[in-house]
Design an enzyme around this catalytic site. Structure first.
Site, PDB file in Angstrom:
ATOM      1  N   THR A 438      26.410  56.478  31.196  1.00 22.96           N
ATOM      2  CA  THR A 438      27.617  57.356  31.149  1.00 22.96           C
ATOM      3  C   THR A 438      28.349  57.163  29.715  1.00 22.96           C
ATOM      4  O   THR A 438      28.923  55.869  29.651  1.00 22.96           O
ATOM      5  CB  THR A 438      28.589  57.376  32.116  1.00 22.96           C
ATOM      6  OG1 THR A 438      28.089  57.439  33.342  1.00 22.96           O
ATOM      7  CG2 THR A 438      29.661  58.466  32.159  1.00 22.96           C
ATOM      8  N   LYS A 513      28.142  65.170  33.453  1.00 25.96           N
ATOM      9  CA  LYS A 513      28.260  63.823  34.116  1.00 25.96           C
ATOM     10  C   LYS A 513      30.290  63.654  34.138  1.00 25.96           C
ATOM     11  O   LYS A 513      30.586  63.276  35.207  1.00 25.96           O
ATOM     12  CB  LYS A 513      27.673  62.708  33.522  1.00 25.96           C
ATOM     13  CG  LYS A 513      28.298  61.246  33.784  1.00 25.96           C
ATOM     14  CD  LYS A 513      27.998  61.024  35.385  1.00 25.96           C
ATOM     15  CE  LYS A 513      28.406  59.826  35.811  1.00 25.96           C
ATOM     16  NZ  LYS A 513      28.039  59.544  37.243  1.00 25.96           N
ATOM     17  N   LYS A 588      36.829  54.308  31.832  1.00 24.93           N
ATOM     18  CA  LYS A 588      35.839  54.892  30.788  1.00 24.93           C
ATOM     19  C   LYS A 588      35.439  56.460  31.017  1.00 24.93           C
ATOM     20  O   LYS A 588      35.786  57.324  30.084  1.00 24.93           O
ATOM     21  CB  LYS A 588      34.740  54.146  30.828  1.00 24.93           C
ATOM     22  CG  LYS A 588      33.725  54.687  29.400  1.00 24.93           C
ATOM     23  CD  LYS A 588      32.412  53.979  29.772  1.00 24.93           C
ATOM     24  CE  LYS A 588      31.537  54.486  30.805  1.00 24.93           C
ATOM     25  NZ  LYS A 588      30.074  53.958  30.899  1.00 24.93           N
TER      26      LYS A 588
HETATM   27  P1  NAD Z   1      26.852  47.142  34.818  1.00 23.53           P
HETATM   28  O1  NAD Z   1      27.970  46.625  33.746  1.00 23.53           O
HETATM   29  O2  NAD Z   1      26.694  46.544  35.854  1.00 23.53           O
HETATM   30  O3  NAD Z   1      25.458  47.073  33.581  1.00 23.53           O
HETATM   31  C1  NAD Z   1      25.414  47.275  32.287  1.00 23.53           C
HETATM   32  C2  NAD Z   1      24.654  46.146  31.816  1.00 23.53           C
HETATM   33  O4  NAD Z   1      24.618  46.402  30.405  1.00 23.53           O
HETATM   34  C3  NAD Z   1      25.211  44.668  31.993  1.00 23.53           C
HETATM   35  O5  NAD Z   1      24.138  43.998  32.891  1.00 23.53           O
HETATM   36  C4  NAD Z   1      25.112  44.041  30.603  1.00 23.53           C
HETATM   37  O6  NAD Z   1      24.983  42.890  30.608  1.00 23.53           O
HETATM   38  C5  NAD Z   1      24.217  44.921  29.803  1.00 23.53           C
HETATM   39  N1  NAD Z   1      24.455  45.162  28.345  1.00 23.53           N
HETATM   40  C6  NAD Z   1      25.502  45.063  27.701  1.00 23.53           C
HETATM   41  N2  NAD Z   1      25.376  45.012  26.459  1.00 23.53           N
HETATM   42  C7  NAD Z   1      24.023  45.043  26.306  1.00 23.53           C
HETATM   43  C8  NAD Z   1      23.172  45.201  24.915  1.00 23.53           C
HETATM   44  N3  NAD Z   1      23.684  45.030  23.924  1.00 23.53           N
HETATM   45  N4  NAD Z   1      21.925  45.184  25.360  1.00 23.53           N
HETATM   46  C9  NAD Z   1      21.488  45.118  26.475  1.00 23.53           C
HETATM   47  N5  NAD Z   1      22.077  45.342  27.523  1.00 23.53           N
HETATM   48  C10 NAD Z   1      23.474  45.089  27.665  1.00 23.53           C
HETATM   49  O7  NAD Z   1      27.326  48.424  34.703  1.00 23.53           O
HETATM   50  P2  NAD Z   1      26.395  49.467  35.849  1.00 23.53           P
HETATM   51  O8  NAD Z   1      27.440  49.890  37.022  1.00 23.53           O
HETATM   52  O9  NAD Z   1      25.038  49.254  35.906  1.00 23.53           O
HETATM   53  O10 NAD Z   1      26.372  50.921  34.922  1.00 23.53           O
HETATM   54  C11 NAD Z   1      25.864  51.018  33.817  1.00 23.53           C
HETATM   55  C12 NAD Z   1      26.164  52.689  33.597  1.00 23.53           C
HETATM   56  O11 NAD Z   1      25.651  53.506  34.457  1.00 23.53           O
HETATM   57  C13 NAD Z   1      27.312  52.859  32.883  1.00 23.53           C
HETATM   58  O12 NAD Z   1      27.446  53.636  31.665  1.00 23.53           O
HETATM   59  C14 NAD Z   1      27.987  53.471  34.202  1.00 23.53           C
HETATM   60  O13 NAD Z   1      29.187  54.444  33.660  1.00 23.53           O
HETATM   61  C15 NAD Z   1      27.131  54.287  34.662  1.00 23.53           C
HETATM   62  N6  NAD Z   1      26.973  54.583  36.033  1.00 23.53           N
HETATM   63  C16 NAD Z   1      27.579  53.522  37.008  1.00 23.53           C
HETATM   64  C17 NAD Z   1      27.581  53.597  38.258  1.00 23.53           C
HETATM   65  C18 NAD Z   1      27.810  52.990  39.465  1.00 23.53           C
HETATM   66  O14 NAD Z   1      28.114  53.128  40.528  1.00 23.53           O
HETATM   67  N7  NAD Z   1      27.692  51.552  38.999  1.00 23.53           N
HETATM   68  C19 NAD Z   1      27.185  55.148  38.884  1.00 23.53           C
HETATM   69  C20 NAD Z   1      26.884  56.249  37.746  1.00 23.53           C
HETATM   70  C21 NAD Z   1      26.827  55.810  36.549  1.00 23.53           C
END
Ligand code: NAD
Length: 642
Positions: A438, A513, A588
């Site tokens: 997102t 979204k 965010k």
């Molecule tokens: P998270 O923080 O668990 O995962 C993000 C991952 O990205 C982390 O493991 C981090 O180490 C990695 N990362 C950071 N910098 C990086 C880089 N330069 N290269 C490669 N990897 C890198 O977050 P999440 O909950 O998995 O969410 C991920 C996305 O999905 C976000 O944009 C969030 O808004 C969206 N989202 C999350 C949910 C939820 O319920 N968790 C639901 C819908 C959407």
């Protein structure tokens, strides 16, 4: 074979089922014989159309022959049933897509497997004895043979009604529900068949009007009223609270059937509805259930009670009608390399090479599902996280090199931009960059433009459904990008999710979204403050949940992700509010929606307030690193004056 007659008469390929003593129930051999005939006639210029009929006046075809499945299944061999279903479903798809007219004459019973051969052709003829039904839930299956496609397309909630009650449709109702096309009195059928054979033309099939509208159609107001709930328990609840004859009769019908099968039927129809509905998707979902039905479902018990012991007293799982969401997910998880393959002889070598960047709470289970479905997935995350079945790369560039599709699941737009800038130059020409994070609309559009300039396809497809949806393969994707990009990644959406909506050009997915998450942020706050108020009013939290989750205050925040520990399905609240979906990610998203609202001058006061509350929570009140539902303990501590 005497059970079926296959021949060419005049200009027609002719198929006649001839097992009238068994109501023309279809055996495995009959299924293979029909498929072979259709394959042979497809390119044969002598065959202008196909006509299917059946001997005897009691049934066109009462279903698939299930006795052999019982014999093998009780011996612990589930492969015979799986093979039967896979081959039968492939036949159903062939009839549906057949390039020549397929005319079927459906007298008497057409049920289950009979619907699969009789109701996917181009001209489905019904008469006064026709009775069409999908009765699978009565033996512990779900409506299958592609029947869920017609159920999902039937008016309003008729599909849920027909699929869970197994009600029989007469000619008029079958046309109304989309299972048949044309009513013609049965006395005229022999002459019509002769004309079809002679001319090879369907112009002789002139529809007539049935005497009156069907009994099911005339009950549509009640059906809509009672079947519009989210799932089985909603429907049972409204019926139980209604003394009408319809409600009591319907309840009786539902109580005969397997609760697990009925709950899964609701879920399949729910997943099917949407822009990418197709027969292939219907069959794939049905097969996920049927392939597991002997080992984990009620199928063996269902056949025992119906045709072996004939006691008509099956001992169903979840007999009280309360089926946990996890039980439904378990039956409908993707089957990985054992998934239904509608193209024979192509079961090898169709896995894509996928780079997956960002194996966090969401990314790891999504990548694991793609690997389990037979794709070659290579992942990278600087935190060192991994996912089952996924090879680990040392950098994002390494994971992206040579990939057909690169998927990113990252925290924000700035990180997406920097990761994309490194990967785009090494990605192979024609590959697709699919961002599921997102992020702000601007970053999504900028990354897509850079990718396209480098000769790549690009799509932004953020998700909804949380970590449960990521693990269970039930996410909703909202996609922006070209038709070509959407088509390329659609098969991956089907593995990782239950629904994908193509919202428009690049950035449109992110726009959808942030609107969705503005609703989510506000409803989570409202849910938390309602629990805090209920506490102070001395109301038991479980009672509060029981009421709100089935009343007009219900929402995803309450029903699927309840912020009160120990209440509702398991959620981050039960794990000391470890995310889940972190509060800072919600902050965010609410920031993104406010940024977008100000850019287009939209009035969003609730979104603005939700943003301010999450900002305070994350920055000043210890919310950083907690799940976004941890707002509840925050409200517990507060008074009105604070
Ligand atoms: P998270 O923080 O668990 O995962 C993000 C991952 O990205 C982390 O493991 C981090 O180490 C990695 N990362 C950071 N910098 C990086 C880089 N330069 N290269 C490669 N990897 C890198 O977050 P999440 O909950 O998995 O969410 C991920 C996305 O999905 C976000 O944009 C969030 O808004 C969206 N989202 C999350 C949910 C939820 O319920 N968790 C639901 C819908 C959407």
């Amino acid at each position: 074979m005497t059970d079926i007659s296959i021949r060419i008469i005049g200009q027609a390929g002719r198929i006649t089922l001839q097992r009238p003593q068994a109501l023309n129930a279809m055996t495995y051999e009959m299924c293979l014989a029909i498929e072979a005939a259709l394959d042979e006639w497809r390119a044969d210029p002598a065959v202008k159309l196909v006509v299917m009929d059946a001997e005897g006046d009691r049934a066109f075809c009462s279903g698939g022959d299930i006795a052999d499945m019982y014999a093998t299944g009780t011996a612990g061999d589930f492969s015979y049933g799986q093979k039967f279903w896979a081959d039968e479903y492939r036949l159903n798809a062939k009839i549906f897509e057949y390039p020549k007219p397929v005319v079927s004459f459906l007298q008497g019973f057409t049920m289950g497997g009979g619907v699969g051969i009789g109701c996917h052709g181009s001209h489905r003829i019904v008469g006064d004895t026709s009775q069409i039904a999908m009765p699978e839930v009565g033996i512990g299956l779900v409506p299958d043979v592609g029947g869920t496609l017609m159920l999902a397309l039937a008016p309003e909630r008729l599909g849920e009604y027909l699929g869970t009650t197994a009600s029989r449709m007469n000619a008029s109702d079958a046309i109304f529900a989309g299972f048949a096309d044309i009513y013609i009195p049965e006395g005229k059928w022999p002459e019509l068949i002769a004309q079809l054979e002679t001319t090879g033309d369907t112009v002789c099939l002139v529809p007539e009007t049935p005497a009156e509208i069907g009994p099911i159609q005339s009950q549509m107001p009640e059906i809509t009223k009672h079947f519009r709930g989210v799932g089985l328990s909603d429907v049972l609840t409204t019926l139980e609270n209604d003394d009408s004859e319809f409600a009591q009769k319907t309840l009786k019908q539902l109580r005969r059937n397997s609760p697990l099968s009925m709950a899964c039927t609701f879920e399949i129809l729910n997943r099917l509805r949407g822009s990418n509905i197709s027969l292939a998707k219907a069959l794939d979902l049905e097969y996920r259930f049927t392939a597991r039905s002997m080992e984990h479902g009620d199928f063996i018990e269902g056949i025992r009670a119906a045709i072996i012991d004939k006691d008509r007293n099956p001992k169903w799982q979840f007999a009280d009608g309360t089926v946990p969401a996890t039980a439904v997910s378990k039956m409908l998880l993707p089957l990985g390399e054992n998934a239904l393959d509608l193209q024979t002889n192509t079961s090898e070598g169709h896995g894509m090479n996928i780079g997956f960047i960002g194996l966090g709470n969401m990314g790891a289970p999504m990548a694991a599902n793609l690997a389990a479905a037979g794709h070659n997935v290579t992942g990278f995350d600087p935190a060192g996280t991994t996912a089952e079945g996924v090879a680990v790369a040392a950098t994002s560039v390494e994971a992206a090199t040579g990939a057909d599709v690169v998927i990113t699941m990252l925290p924000n737009g700035a990180i997406l931009r920097s990761v994309a800038a490194e990967m785009i130059p090494v990605m192979k020409s024609g590959a697709t960059l699919l961002d599921c994070s997102t992020v702000d609309v601007e970053s999504a559009s900028a990354v897509a433009a850079d990718a396209q300039a480098a000769g790549l396809l690009a799509a932004d497809a953020p998700v909804s459904g949380g970590i449960g949806g990521a693990a269970g393969g039930t996410l909703t994707f909202m996609a922006g990008g070209s038709e070509a990009a959407f088509a390329t990644v659609s098969p991956l959406f089907e593995i990782m999710g239950q629904k994908a909506v193509h919202c428009g050009a690049s950035g449109a997915g992110q726009a959808a979204k942030i609107c969705n998450n503005m609703v989510l942020g506000a409803t989570m706050i409202a849910t938390c403050e309602a629990f805090a108020l209920a506490d102070k009013l001395g109301l038991d939290r479980q009672k509060m949940f029981d009421v709100v989750s089935t009343s007009s205050g219900y929402s995803w925040s309450m029903n699927a992700y309840c912020p009160a520990p120990g209440v509702g399905p398991t959620s981050p609240a039960d794990n000391d509010y470890a995310p889940g979906f972190a509060a800072e990610l919600m902050l965010k998203d609410l920031g993104l929606s406010q940024q977008a609202a100000s850019a287009v001058d939209a009035d969003t006061p609730m979104g603005e307030l939700a943003h301010a509350l999450y900002k305070k929570f994350v920055e000043d009140e210890g919310g950083l690193g907690k799940d976004f539902s941890a707002m509840l303990p925050r409200f517990e501590k507060r008074n009105r004056e604070v």
